[in-house]
Design a protein around this motif. Sequence first.
Motif, PDB file in Angstrom:
ATOM      1  N   THR A  60      42.739  83.715  82.284  1.00  0.00           N
ATOM      2  CA  THR A  60      42.122  84.812  83.020  1.00  0.00           C
ATOM      3  C   THR A  60      42.989  86.058  82.887  1.00  0.00           C
ATOM      4  O   THR A  60      44.212  85.994  83.022  1.00  0.00           O
ATOM      5  CB  THR A  60      41.920  84.464  84.506  1.00  0.00           C
ATOM      6  N   LEU A  61      42.359  87.184  82.597  1.00  0.00           N
ATOM      7  CA  LEU A  61      43.080  88.446  82.465  1.00  0.00           C
ATOM      8  C   LEU A  61      43.047  89.254  83.757  1.00  0.00           C
ATOM      9  O   LEU A  61      43.637  90.323  83.839  1.00  0.00           O
ATOM     10  CB  LEU A  61      42.503  89.254  81.303  1.00  0.00           C
ATOM     11  N   PHE A  62      42.360  88.734  84.738  1.00  0.00           N
ATOM     12  CA  PHE A  62      42.404  89.259  86.108  1.00  0.00           C
ATOM     13  C   PHE A  62      41.636  88.305  86.994  1.00  0.00           C
ATOM     14  O   PHE A  62      40.498  87.948  86.690  1.00  0.00           O
ATOM     15  CB  PHE A  62      41.786  90.654  86.220  1.00  0.00           C
ATOM     16  N   SER A  63      42.249  87.880  88.095  1.00  0.00           N
ATOM     17  CA  SER A  63      41.580  86.933  88.984  1.00  0.00           C
ATOM     18  C   SER A  63      41.419  87.513  90.380  1.00  0.00           C
ATOM     19  O   SER A  63      42.311  88.180  90.902  1.00  0.00           O
ATOM     20  CB  SER A  63      42.377  85.624  89.078  1.00  0.00           C
ATOM     21  N   THR A  64      40.262  87.246  90.971  1.00  0.00           N
ATOM     22  CA  THR A  64      39.998  87.680  92.343  1.00  0.00           C
ATOM     23  C   THR A  64      40.314  86.572  93.352  1.00  0.00           C
ATOM     24  O   THR A  64      40.180  86.773  94.555  1.00  0.00           O
ATOM     25  CB  THR A  64      38.516  88.075  92.502  1.00  0.00           C
ATOM     26  N   LEU A  65      40.735  85.401  92.854  1.00  0.00           N
ATOM     27  CA  LEU A  65      41.005  84.281  93.745  1.00  0.00           C
ATOM     28  C   LEU A  65      42.309  84.494  94.508  1.00  0.00           C
ATOM     29  O   LEU A  65      43.227  85.185  94.043  1.00  0.00           O
ATOM     30  CB  LEU A  65      41.100  82.979  92.943  1.00  0.00           C
ATOM     31  N   SER A  66      42.402  83.865  95.679  1.00  0.00           N
ATOM     32  CA  SER A  66      43.620  83.948  96.481  1.00  0.00           C
ATOM     33  C   SER A  66      44.717  83.098  95.850  1.00  0.00           C
ATOM     34  O   SER A  66      44.454  82.238  94.994  1.00  0.00           O
ATOM     35  CB  SER A  66      43.348  83.450  97.897  1.00  0.00           C
ATOM     36  N   THR A  67      45.942  83.308  96.283  1.00  0.00           N
ATOM     37  CA  THR A  67      47.070  82.522  95.780  1.00  0.00           C
ATOM     38  C   THR A  67      46.849  81.039  96.050  1.00  0.00           C
ATOM     39  O   THR A  67      47.093  80.193  95.174  1.00  0.00           O
ATOM     40  CB  THR A  67      48.378  82.979  96.452  1.00  0.00           C
ATOM     41  N   GLU A  68      46.361  80.708  97.232  1.00  0.00           N
ATOM     42  CA  GLU A  68      46.108  79.314  97.576  1.00  0.00           C
ATOM     43  C   GLU A  68      45.055  78.697  96.667  1.00  0.00           C
ATOM     44  O   GLU A  68      45.207  77.562  96.190  1.00  0.00           O
ATOM     45  CB  GLU A  68      45.657  79.211  99.034  1.00  0.00           C
ATOM     46  N   GLU A  69      43.987  79.440  96.415  1.00  0.00           N
ATOM     47  CA  GLU A  69      42.928  78.935  95.534  1.00  0.00           C
ATOM     48  C   GLU A  69      43.445  78.718  94.120  1.00  0.00           C
ATOM     49  O   GLU A  69      43.117  77.726  93.464  1.00  0.00           O
ATOM     50  CB  GLU A  69      41.750  79.911  95.536  1.00  0.00           C
ATOM     51  N   LEU A  70      44.250  79.649  93.644  1.00  0.00           N
ATOM     52  CA  LEU A  70      44.809  79.526  92.300  1.00  0.00           C
ATOM     53  C   LEU A  70      45.736  78.319  92.199  1.00  0.00           C
ATOM     54  O   LEU A  70      45.708  77.573  91.213  1.00  0.00           O
ATOM     55  CB  LEU A  70      45.567  80.795  91.925  1.00  0.00           C
ATOM     56  N   ASN A  71      46.558  78.118  93.221  1.00  0.00           N
ATOM     57  CA  ASN A  71      47.487  76.982  93.204  1.00  0.00           C
ATOM     58  C   ASN A  71      46.736  75.654  93.211  1.00  0.00           C
ATOM     59  O   ASN A  71      47.108  74.714  92.495  1.00  0.00           O
ATOM     60  CB  ASN A  71      48.442  77.059  94.393  1.00  0.00           C
ATOM     61  N   ASN A  72      45.678  75.567  94.003  1.00  0.00           N
ATOM     62  CA  ASN A  72      44.873  74.340  94.028  1.00  0.00           C
ATOM     63  C   ASN A  72      44.225  74.080  92.671  1.00  0.00           C
ATOM     64  O   ASN A  72      44.171  72.941  92.199  1.00  0.00           O
ATOM     65  CB  ASN A  72      43.788  74.440  95.107  1.00  0.00           C
ATOM     66  N   LEU A  73      43.765  75.130  92.058  1.00  0.00           N
ATOM     67  CA  LEU A  73      43.111  75.016  90.759  1.00  0.00           C
ATOM     68  C   LEU A  73      44.106  74.594  89.679  1.00  0.00           C
ATOM     69  O   LEU A  73      43.833  73.703  88.866  1.00  0.00           O
ATOM     70  CB  LEU A  73      42.481  76.360  90.393  1.00  0.00           C
ATOM     71  N   ALA A  74      45.273  75.235  89.697  1.00  0.00           N
ATOM     72  CA  ALA A  74      46.258  75.000  88.639  1.00  0.00           C
ATOM     73  C   ALA A  74      46.906  73.621  88.708  1.00  0.00           C
ATOM     74  O   ALA A  74      47.478  73.164  87.713  1.00  0.00           O
ATOM     75  CB  ALA A  74      47.339  76.082  88.688  1.00  0.00           C
ATOM     76  N   THR A  75      46.830  72.956  89.844  1.00  0.00           N
ATOM     77  CA  THR A  75      47.379  71.595  89.916  1.00  0.00           C
ATOM     78  C   THR A  75      46.479  70.585  89.222  1.00  0.00           C
ATOM     79  O   THR A  75      46.939  69.516  88.812  1.00  0.00           O
ATOM     80  CB  THR A  75      47.566  71.156  91.384  1.00  0.00           C
TER      81      THR A  75
END
Length: 333
Positions: free
Chosen positions: A121-136
């Motif tokens: 992603t070259l820009f994400s609107t997701l929150s830090t928490e959402e990104l961390n959950n996704l990236a795990t």
Amino acid sequence: MTTIKDIAKLAGVSVATVSRVINDDPGVKEKSRDKVLQTIRETNYVPNTVGRNLRKSKSDMILVMLPTLSNPFYAKILKGIEERASELGYGVLVSVTHHEVKTEKKYLKMLEMKQVDGVITLFSTLSTEELNNLATKYPFVQGCEYTEGAQLPYVMIDNKKAAYEATKYFISHGHQRIGMISGSFYESSERGREQGYRDAILDAGLIFDKKYIVKSNYKPESGMEMCRALLSFSEPPTAILTVSDTLAIGAIKYLKSIGVAAGKEVEIIGFDNASITRVYDPTISTVSQPRYDLGRVSVDLVVEKINDIKVVNKGIILPHELILRESTHEDDE
């Protein structure tokens, strides 16, 4: 073994609805879609049409998410992504989120459905928490715009250092009142560039006044308006740093409209080294980002995660370059 009929029964929908969700039919109601996807997750069901050969299957596709197609900045990044992905045996799907959370989440469902193996992603609107959950759970990489606190791989330039050097250049040429046209959307890079600008001013023993930082929406027209605002001050700036080349173009256009010579009476430095900066009149000084390399490295990072989701997250900083042209004093070229 769980079947599509089992999913339909557990989710309380028809088999046809489950099939439409699997095939990403946009006509399915959001509530029904969420029920089906939740059931699929809970039962570890893998649809034959997209899973193929149980859960270890691969699509050999990488999803690239752009916030917009209107910004030419992304063209060279995409070229780097596509060429490196091809070298490694992957195809690329490009999606545009239009800065919308709902649209971004819609495309990310392709990960759950195993239609793509990873995301850049070259820009994400997701929150830090959402990104961390996704990236795990999934290979997920951020390019250019890193979300502070996100535990995932990323590649970018040092925006703070780049703006510091550009501002320091102005100061070294005797400027004491320096304006900045920043933005109000790309929080990570904007924050870094504003900090670099501020630190350079303070380190030089000059007075930092936050009124000299004005916010824009990245359109040339906004650059014109923000330049007009800066020059309306009782003590206007004699140099202006902008966070994009489109804003620099707008600023120069405004200067021309009032008979002020960019590069002679007011110096301008943009950001990104867009192709137009080399042919605009005057040619535009700018901070160049290694866009092609940003694309290639982002692919290396996501493929590394595809091969081993538990591999240590890497944050890679690529070099930038301050390029001087006619919008700063010509004798400095």
